[in-house]
Design a protein around this motif. Structure first.
Motif, PDB file in Angstrom:
ATOM      1  N   GLU A   1       0.797  -1.214  -0.075  1.00 38.06           N
ATOM      2  CA  GLU A   1       0.073   0.002   0.003  1.00 38.06           C
ATOM      3  C   GLU A   1       0.803   1.281   0.176  1.00 38.06           C
ATOM      4  O   GLU A   1       0.347   2.235  -0.083  1.00 38.06           O
ATOM      5  CB  GLU A   1      -1.129  -0.083   1.110  1.00 38.06           C
ATOM      6  CG  GLU A   1      -1.737  -1.119   1.274  1.00 38.06           C
ATOM      7  CD  GLU A   1      -1.283  -2.515   1.566  1.00 38.06           C
ATOM      8  OE1 GLU A   1      -1.823  -3.465   1.394  1.00 38.06           O
ATOM      9  OE2 GLU A   1      -0.117  -2.286   2.374  1.00 38.06           O
TER      10      GLU A   1
ATOM     11  N   HIS B   1      -3.372  -6.526  -1.397  1.00 39.69           N
ATOM     12  CA  HIS B   1      -4.608  -5.795  -1.344  1.00 39.69           C
ATOM     13  C   HIS B   1      -4.725  -5.170  -2.939  1.00 39.69           C
ATOM     14  O   HIS B   1      -3.985  -5.212  -3.781  1.00 39.69           O
ATOM     15  CB  HIS B   1      -4.275  -4.416  -0.464  1.00 39.69           C
ATOM     16  CG  HIS B   1      -4.577  -4.586   0.883  1.00 39.69           C
ATOM     17  ND1 HIS B   1      -4.917  -3.753   1.658  1.00 39.69           N
ATOM     18  CD2 HIS B   1      -4.556  -5.812   1.593  1.00 39.69           C
ATOM     19  CE1 HIS B   1      -5.170  -4.342   3.313  1.00 39.69           C
ATOM     20  NE2 HIS B   1      -4.992  -5.469   2.932  1.00 39.69           N
TER      21      HIS B   1
ATOM     22  N   PRO C   1      -5.151   0.660  -1.346  1.00 36.25           N
ATOM     23  CA  PRO C   1      -4.616   1.064  -0.010  1.00 36.25           C
ATOM     24  C   PRO C   1      -5.998   1.487   0.947  1.00 36.25           C
ATOM     25  O   PRO C   1      -6.990   1.640   0.383  1.00 36.25           O
ATOM     26  CB  PRO C   1      -3.737   2.191  -0.512  1.00 36.25           C
ATOM     27  CG  PRO C   1      -4.626   2.932  -1.582  1.00 36.25           C
ATOM     28  CD  PRO C   1      -5.134   1.547  -2.351  1.00 36.25           C
TER      29      PRO C   1
ATOM     30  N   ALA D   1      -0.940  -0.123  -4.686  1.00 35.80           N
ATOM     31  CA  ALA D   1      -1.482  -1.292  -4.638  1.00 35.80           C
ATOM     32  C   ALA D   1      -1.173  -2.080  -5.669  1.00 35.80           C
ATOM     33  O   ALA D   1      -2.098  -2.618  -6.616  1.00 35.80           O
ATOM     34  CB  ALA D   1      -3.068  -1.339  -4.375  1.00 35.80           C
TER      35      ALA D   1
END
Length: 326
Positions: free
Chosen positions: A10, A37, A40, A48
């Motif tokens: 992130e 992910h 973020p 990301a």
């Protein structure tokens, strides 16, 4: 206790993360964990990239450190059969240095496929089925599976490592501990709760299994200027204090920004060690050691400050942590 480094997808792009991975190994960290992910938590974090592509590259610039996903959700964005294939491939590329960390996921990342966000009990059911499917595929045979949430039709992993890839599962309370302690190779948690560690071992003992490793995670914000560190920690990590039960439900960065708008710099500084003092990190690690965690991954907040953090970790922080907790 062993100490690791968190590759935060992130707060850095893919090329930077690969460089950080090599530097973390040179610094002396014993393992490296990577978040997985699609978003973020906050816009200020700004990144990301796809974790599995980055992990493949990381296997080629490191030689010794253990690698973990921290954690992958094998229920919505990814079908568990595909997660098993990815994990086996990373294990092979890394020379059996990979542990597959799994969790029930966050709305933040899973909503992107447009299937809504199930309640927590359903998410645990889905994760249970996913762990079973992944384990069956790691056995190396053809797998057919019909469950409440998933089907698998004649799947097989053709490239498997010599060492069966271990699986860790993230837990946050008694319900998840009871489900996953008997079937997982490691426990993962973000809060230093001794009751989680004790319950995990109790559940394993009931089925005749030994204790396992227990991974925790601790955010820190190194900077030679303590005030700058506190400002950065508040800007990028004020979401951290919400706790898993809240954070898993929020759908996007705007929601995290709204939920944390009244969190102050002093609030964050009171929860996260900020600045150049290694003793602050040593003391912040103590609750994890006292709770029974065997492994602790540090998160250095701020993608642009990694080189300074690595110097600090090599010369001051890691020696002090090992003196205190080895």
């Amino acid at each position: 206790m062993r100490f690791g480094y968190t590759l935060m997808t992130e707060q850095a792009g893919p090329r930077e993360l690969v460089r950080h991975a090599a530097s973390a190994e040179e610094t002396g960290f014993e393992f490296e964990v990577m978040s997985d992910h699609y978003f973020p938590w906050l816009d200020e974090q700004g990144h990301a990239p796809y974790a599995w592509s980055v992990l493949g590259a990381v296997t080629q610039v490191t030689e010794r450190v253990e690698l973990l996903t921290f954690v992958t959700c094998p229920t919505m964005r990814y079908h568990p059969a595909v997660v098993a294939q990815k994990a086996a491939t990373i294990s092979l590329l890394s020379g059996d240095r990979f542990l597959l960390g799994l969790g029930a996921g966050e709305n933040l990342n899973e909503h992107v496929i447009g299937r809504g966000w199930p309640p927590v009990n359903v998410r645990h059911e889905m994760l249970s089925e996913a762990v079973e499917i992944i384990g069956d595929l790691f056995d190396g045979e053809y797998v057919n599976y019909t469950g409440r949430h998933y089907r698998v039709d004649s799947a097989k992993l053709w490239d498997l490592p010599e060492r069966r890839t271990p699986v860790g599962v993230a837990v946050s309370g008694r319900q998840s501990v009871e489900r996953f302690a008997p079937v997982a190779d490691a426990m993962i948690a973000t809060e230093p709760k001794g009751e989680l560690c004790r319950a995990w071992d109790e559940e394993r003992a009931q089925v005749g299994e030994d204790s396992t490793r227990k991974f925790g995670q601790l955010p820190v914000c190194w900077d030679p200027d303590r005030e700058a560190a506190e400002r950065r920690a508040r800007e990028q990590f004020r979401w951290f204090g919400g706790g898993w039960k809240v954070n898993s439900e929020l759908p996007g960065p705007a929601s995290f920004a709204g939920a944390t708008q009244f969190v102050t710099q002093s609030d964050v500084a009171g929860a996260i060690p900020c600045g150049p003092d290694p003793e602050a990190v040593v003391q912040a690690a103590r609750p994890f050691a006292d709770a029974g965690f065997t492994d602790l991954a540090l998160v250095q907040i701020g993608g642009a400050q990694q080189n300074g953090f690595f110097d600090f970790a090599a010369t001051e922080l890691l020696p002090e942590l090992r003196k205190a907790y080895f």
